[in-house]
Design an enzyme around this catalytic site. Structure first.
Site, PDB file in Angstrom:
ATOM      1  N   ARG A 199      -1.200  -9.901   0.061  1.00  0.00           N
ATOM      2  CA  ARG A 199      -2.030 -10.996  -0.472  1.00  0.00           C
ATOM      3  C   ARG A 199      -1.566 -11.402  -1.874  1.00  0.00           C
ATOM      4  O   ARG A 199      -2.030 -12.389  -2.426  1.00  0.00           O
ATOM      5  CB  ARG A 199      -3.486 -10.563  -0.509  1.00  0.00           C
ATOM      6  N   LYS A 223      -5.090   5.764  11.592  1.00  0.00           N
ATOM      7  CA  LYS A 223      -6.368   6.447  11.500  1.00  0.00           C
ATOM      8  C   LYS A 223      -6.976   6.122  10.135  1.00  0.00           C
ATOM      9  O   LYS A 223      -6.204   5.851   9.215  1.00  0.00           O
ATOM     10  CB  LYS A 223      -6.172   7.944  11.735  1.00  0.00           C
ATOM     11  N   HIS A 252      -0.320  10.456  12.876  1.00  0.00           N
ATOM     12  CA  HIS A 252       1.084  10.750  12.551  1.00  0.00           C
ATOM     13  C   HIS A 252       1.451  12.217  12.814  1.00  0.00           C
ATOM     14  O   HIS A 252       2.617  12.555  12.930  1.00  0.00           O
ATOM     15  CB  HIS A 252       1.428  10.352  11.113  1.00  0.00           C
ATOM     16  N   GLY A 257       0.802  -1.230   0.000  1.00  0.00           N
ATOM     17  CA  GLY A 257       0.000   0.000   0.000  1.00  0.00           C
ATOM     18  C   GLY A 257       0.832   1.277   0.000  1.00  0.00           C
ATOM     19  O   GLY A 257       2.049   1.250   0.215  1.00  0.00           O
ATOM     20  N   ASP A 258       0.134   2.361  -0.225  1.00  0.00           N
ATOM     21  CA  ASP A 258       0.766   3.689  -0.304  1.00  0.00           C
ATOM     22  C   ASP A 258       1.513   4.048   0.984  1.00  0.00           C
ATOM     23  O   ASP A 258       2.648   4.525   0.943  1.00  0.00           O
ATOM     24  CB  ASP A 258      -0.358   4.706  -0.580  1.00  0.00           C
ATOM     25  N   LEU A 259       0.875   3.793   2.124  1.00  0.00           N
ATOM     26  CA  LEU A 259       1.485   4.172   3.402  1.00  0.00           C
ATOM     27  C   LEU A 259       2.823   3.442   3.602  1.00  0.00           C
ATOM     28  O   LEU A 259       3.829   4.044   3.993  1.00  0.00           O
ATOM     29  CB  LEU A 259       0.522   3.840   4.543  1.00  0.00           C
ATOM     30  N   HIS A 315      -6.131  15.425  13.735  1.00  0.00           N
ATOM     31  CA  HIS A 315      -5.024  16.386  13.840  1.00  0.00           C
ATOM     32  C   HIS A 315      -5.411  17.668  14.588  1.00  0.00           C
ATOM     33  O   HIS A 315      -4.715  18.113  15.491  1.00  0.00           O
ATOM     34  CB  HIS A 315      -4.521  16.792  12.454  1.00  0.00           C
ATOM     35  N   LYS A 372      -9.429  21.363   1.728  1.00  0.00           N
ATOM     36  CA  LYS A 372      -8.672  20.953   0.544  1.00  0.00           C
ATOM     37  C   LYS A 372      -8.866  21.996  -0.548  1.00  0.00           C
ATOM     38  O   LYS A 372      -9.801  22.786  -0.493  1.00  0.00           O
ATOM     39  CB  LYS A 372      -9.178  19.602   0.046  1.00  0.00           C
TER      40      LYS A 372
HETATM   41  N1  LIG Z   1      -1.313   6.645   2.761  1.00  0.00           N
HETATM   42  C1  LIG Z   1      -1.119   7.470   3.765  1.00  0.00           C
HETATM   43  O1  LIG Z   1      -0.300   8.398   3.713  1.00  0.00           O
HETATM   44  C2  LIG Z   1      -1.919   7.306   5.039  1.00  0.00           C
HETATM   45  C3  LIG Z   1      -1.795   8.293   6.040  1.00  0.00           C
HETATM   46  C4  LIG Z   1      -2.506   8.129   7.228  1.00  0.00           C
HETATM   47  C5  LIG Z   1      -3.301   7.013   7.415  1.00  0.00           C
HETATM   48  N2  LIG Z   1      -3.413   6.076   6.423  1.00  0.00           N
HETATM   49  C6  LIG Z   1      -4.261   4.914   6.683  1.00  0.00           C
HETATM   50  O2  LIG Z   1      -3.486   3.721   6.527  1.00  0.00           O
HETATM   51  C7  LIG Z   1      -4.274   2.666   5.964  1.00  0.00           C
HETATM   52  C8  LIG Z   1      -3.614   2.186   4.654  1.00  0.00           C
HETATM   53  O3  LIG Z   1      -3.589   3.281   3.754  1.00  0.00           O
HETATM   54  P1  LIG Z   1      -2.924   3.224   2.320  1.00  0.00           P
HETATM   55  O4  LIG Z   1      -2.969   4.608   1.796  1.00  0.00           O
HETATM   56  O5  LIG Z   1      -1.612   2.522   2.368  1.00  0.00           O
HETATM   57  O6  LIG Z   1      -3.993   2.328   1.519  1.00  0.00           O
HETATM   58  P2  LIG Z   1      -3.753   1.559   0.159  1.00  0.00           P
HETATM   59  O7  LIG Z   1      -2.724   2.197  -0.669  1.00  0.00           O
HETATM   60  O8  LIG Z   1      -5.117   1.369  -0.429  1.00  0.00           O
HETATM   61  O9  LIG Z   1      -3.179   0.131   0.623  1.00  0.00           O
HETATM   62  C9  LIG Z   1      -3.983  -0.811   1.261  1.00  0.00           C
HETATM   63  C10 LIG Z   1      -3.195  -2.081   1.524  1.00  0.00           C
HETATM   64  O10 LIG Z   1      -4.100  -3.040   2.047  1.00  0.00           O
HETATM   65  C11 LIG Z   1      -4.061  -4.219   1.233  1.00  0.00           C
HETATM   66  N3  LIG Z   1      -5.366  -4.840   1.158  1.00  0.00           N
HETATM   67  C12 LIG Z   1      -6.525  -4.267   0.748  1.00  0.00           C
HETATM   68  N4  LIG Z   1      -7.523  -5.174   0.805  1.00  0.00           N
HETATM   69  C13 LIG Z   1      -6.974  -6.337   1.237  1.00  0.00           C
HETATM   70  C14 LIG Z   1      -7.484  -7.620   1.511  1.00  0.00           C
HETATM   71  N5  LIG Z   1      -8.777  -7.903   1.341  1.00  0.00           N
HETATM   72  N6  LIG Z   1      -6.623  -8.567   1.953  1.00  0.00           N
HETATM   73  C15 LIG Z   1      -5.328  -8.274   2.132  1.00  0.00           C
HETATM   74  N7  LIG Z   1      -4.769  -7.083   1.911  1.00  0.00           N
HETATM   75  C16 LIG Z   1      -5.593  -6.114   1.465  1.00  0.00           C
HETATM   76  C17 LIG Z   1      -3.636  -3.720  -0.109  1.00  0.00           C
HETATM   77  O11 LIG Z   1      -3.129  -4.815  -0.851  1.00  0.00           O
HETATM   78  P3  LIG Z   1      -3.159  -4.791  -2.474  1.00  0.00           P
HETATM   79  O12 LIG Z   1      -2.041  -3.861  -2.844  1.00  0.00           O
HETATM   80  O13 LIG Z   1      -2.914  -6.186  -2.842  1.00  0.00           O
HETATM   81  O14 LIG Z   1      -4.503  -4.258  -2.873  1.00  0.00           O
HETATM   82  C18 LIG Z   1      -2.581  -2.701   0.271  1.00  0.00           C
HETATM   83  O15 LIG Z   1      -1.373  -3.335   0.597  1.00  0.00           O
HETATM   84  C19 LIG Z   1      -5.655   3.266   5.764  1.00  0.00           C
HETATM   85  O16 LIG Z   1      -6.441   2.979   6.898  1.00  0.00           O
HETATM   86  C20 LIG Z   1      -5.412   4.762   5.684  1.00  0.00           C
HETATM   87  O17 LIG Z   1      -6.524   5.513   6.076  1.00  0.00           O
HETATM   88  C21 LIG Z   1      -2.736   6.201   5.249  1.00  0.00           C
END
Ligand SMILES: NC(=O)c1ccc[n+]([C@@H]2O[C@H](COP(=O)([O-])OP(=O)(O)OC[C@H]3O[C@@H](n4cnc5c(N)ncnc54)[C@H](OP(=O)(O)O)[C@@H]3O)[C@@H](O)[C@H]2O)c1
Length: 459
Positions: A43, A139, A169, A12-14, A231, A316
């Site tokens: 997965r 979060k 964060h 994922g992005d994070l 925040h 935003k």
């Molecule tokens: N990105 C940020 O900067 C940020 C900042 C603060 C908080 N967050 C929080 O952190 C969490 C993750 O964010 P993200 O931006 O990284 O989301 P994302 O890019 O959508 O990544 C989600 C991750 O979860 C996996 N996933 C989704 N469905 C799944 C399933 N059914 N079984 C197994 N793995 C699964 C995805 O795998 P695949 O790649 O295989 O789909 C991916 O690795 C969220 O709750 C978000 O609100 C993110």
């Protein structure tokens, strides 16, 4: 002691944009031990080699991955398959027979939280009460008081509170940590951080970008839940809290909770907005009423701050990206006698994109005339430490490893912040608060000026 970090959501992005670079930097600086092991859980049908190929192709900022390659192993796991967790447990137990710090980081959406928490427990990867094993949640923690309570009750079924790390964060940001130092380590603020000396407080988290591809999450959340609940209320609690008994996590949290309990807001001040073009964003329903902007005036009803307005603003597609806190002090008691254009002192704590602190003072213009000008005592921390400013996630991972919990959110803080947000949400519905469609931030700032007499345009 050895550390094993297991990251769910490793594709994922994070993970890619924040967690892996933070871990890499901590390893580089020897702040995490050299025998640290990272399990990247996903997965997808990858092996470690393929995983690194994927990361390498998805890096926004390129950096050398060779160090991470020595520490990271990809592990394919179905989140609802207990057997996979048991295999992971065997692998982890096989790595080290000595006491090992084990961090399970859930970098996944909230929909996976239940399955993962349950299986971590059932597989004995995390045994309730084992202080060496902890679980980290990102979060959003729920979407209102009911759902947050439900999640929390579920977590408490499997883990002790001491094993739960809820991340906001923002709390890892340098200047957020600095709020307490500025407040409590400087004599000049000790007697002036109250309603005798402070006129108003502005807390801003402005973003200039639109929502990009985050429609799925953002449209359900909106600015109130996405930014204010976390925040902005954390910033407000740090500014508004009483002197803690000590600087230990529990004492700090107790004081922040007291602020949130005493928080109320003026519903007449509430402005919600949506940027023009939001409805044309990918996957946004054409009739969405989700707010991308919020402004409100709140009060903390404690003897220290009773009557002082706290203005909260976030949105935003505004004119710039900037997060800061401005504390405006009252006029000096001598102001009337001067017959000169004096202005109030303002302490500004800049959180992002620059980290810094400045204080506006009235000062005599050098020369023979009796003139006064405003000068800034300005310290830009990030300018002085270019390239060396730790990312928030570095600090948070380091604190998790060291069992330091003061930068993580306690349940009572979440509970009280959701109570506040639920109240605002109810008011929006009951009082039919209109959604202002904005083309530019100026329209919003003019509206605030007209209603509250407060300037936001040049902040
Ligand atoms: N990105 C940020 O900067 C940020 C900042 C603060 C908080 N967050 C929080 O952190 C969490 C993750 O964010 P993200 O931006 O990284 O989301 P994302 O890019 O959508 O990544 C989600 C991750 O979860 C996996 N996933 C989704 N469905 C799944 C399933 N059914 N079984 C197994 N793995 C699964 C995805 O795998 P695949 O790649 O295989 O789909 C991916 O690795 C969220 O709750 C978000 O609100 C993110």
């Amino acid at each position: 002691m050895k550390t094993i970090i297991t990251i769910f959501g490793s594709t994922g992005d994070l993970t890619i944009r924040k967690l892996l670079p933070a871990i890499n930097h901590l390893l580089e600086e020897n702040l995490l031990p050299d025998n640290t092991k990272i399990f990247a859980i996903g997965r997808r049908d990858y092996n470690t080699e393929k995983y690194f190929e994927f990361i390498s192709n998805n890096l926004q900022t390129k950096y050398d991955l060779s160090r991470l390659r020595r520490h990271v192993e990809y592990f394919k796991l179905d989140v609802d398959n207990l057997k996979d967790y048991q295999i992971l447990n065997t692998m982890i137990s096989g790595i080290s027979k000595e006491p090992t710090r084990r961090i399970f980081y859930l970098a996944v959406g909230p929909d996976l939280l239940k399955d993962i928490a349950e299986n971590l427990s059932k597989s004995n990867l995390v045994i309730k009460g084992d202080t060496q094993a902890s679980v980290t949640f990102e979060k959003p923690f729920g979407e209102d008081l009911n759902s947050a309570t439900e999640i929390n009750n579920l977590l408490w079924q499997y883990f002790d509170e001491s094993q739960i790390y809820r991340i906001d964060h923002y709390l890892g940001k340098e200047m957020i940590q600095n709020i307490l130092t500025v407040r409590f380590a400087n004599k000049i603020f000790e007697n002036s951080w109250n309603n005798h000396a402070v006129k108003s407080i502005r807390l801003l988290v402005k973003e200039n970008e639109p929502i990009f591809s985050r429609a799925g999450y953002y449209d359900k959340s909106g600015a109130l839940k996405d930014m204010v609940q976390s925040h902005l209320l954390q910033m407000l609690a740090l500014v508004g809290m009483e002197v803690p008994l000590s600087y230990q996590s529990e004492d700090l949290k107790n004081e922040k909770v007291e602020v949130l309990k005493k928080l109320r807001y003026d519903s007449k001040s509430l402005i919600i907005g949506q940027y023009e073009g939001y409805l044309d964003e990918l996957n946004i329903p054409s009739d969405s009423k989700t707010e991308t902007f919020v402004f409100l005036k709140a009060f903390v009803d404690t003897p220290r701050f009773k009557g002082v307005p706290f203005y909260l603003l976030t949105g935003k597609a505004l004119e710039k990206k900037e997060s800061l806190i401005e504390i405006e002090f009252e006029e000096s008691s001598q102001q009337q006698k001067w017959h000169l254009p004096l202005q109030n002192n303002i302490l500004t704590i800049q959180i992002a994109p620059l980290d810094g602190i400045s204080l506006r003072l009235n000062s005599k213009v050098p020369g023979l005339k009796d003139e006064v000008e405003q000068v800034e005592l300005d310290y830009c921390i990030s300018c002085d430490h270019v390239g060396n400013m730790p990312e928030a996630y570095e600090k948070l991972i380091l604190d998790m490893n060291g069992h330091h919990k003061s930068l993580f959110t306690g349940w009572d803080e979440i509970l009280n912040s959701w109570k506040f947000i639920d109240q605002v949400k109810t008011d929006i519905e009951r009082k039919n608060i209109p959604l202002t469609i904005y083309k530019s931030s100026k329209e919003l700032y003019d509206l605030i000026l007209e209603r509250e007499g407060v300037h936001f345009e040049n902040i």
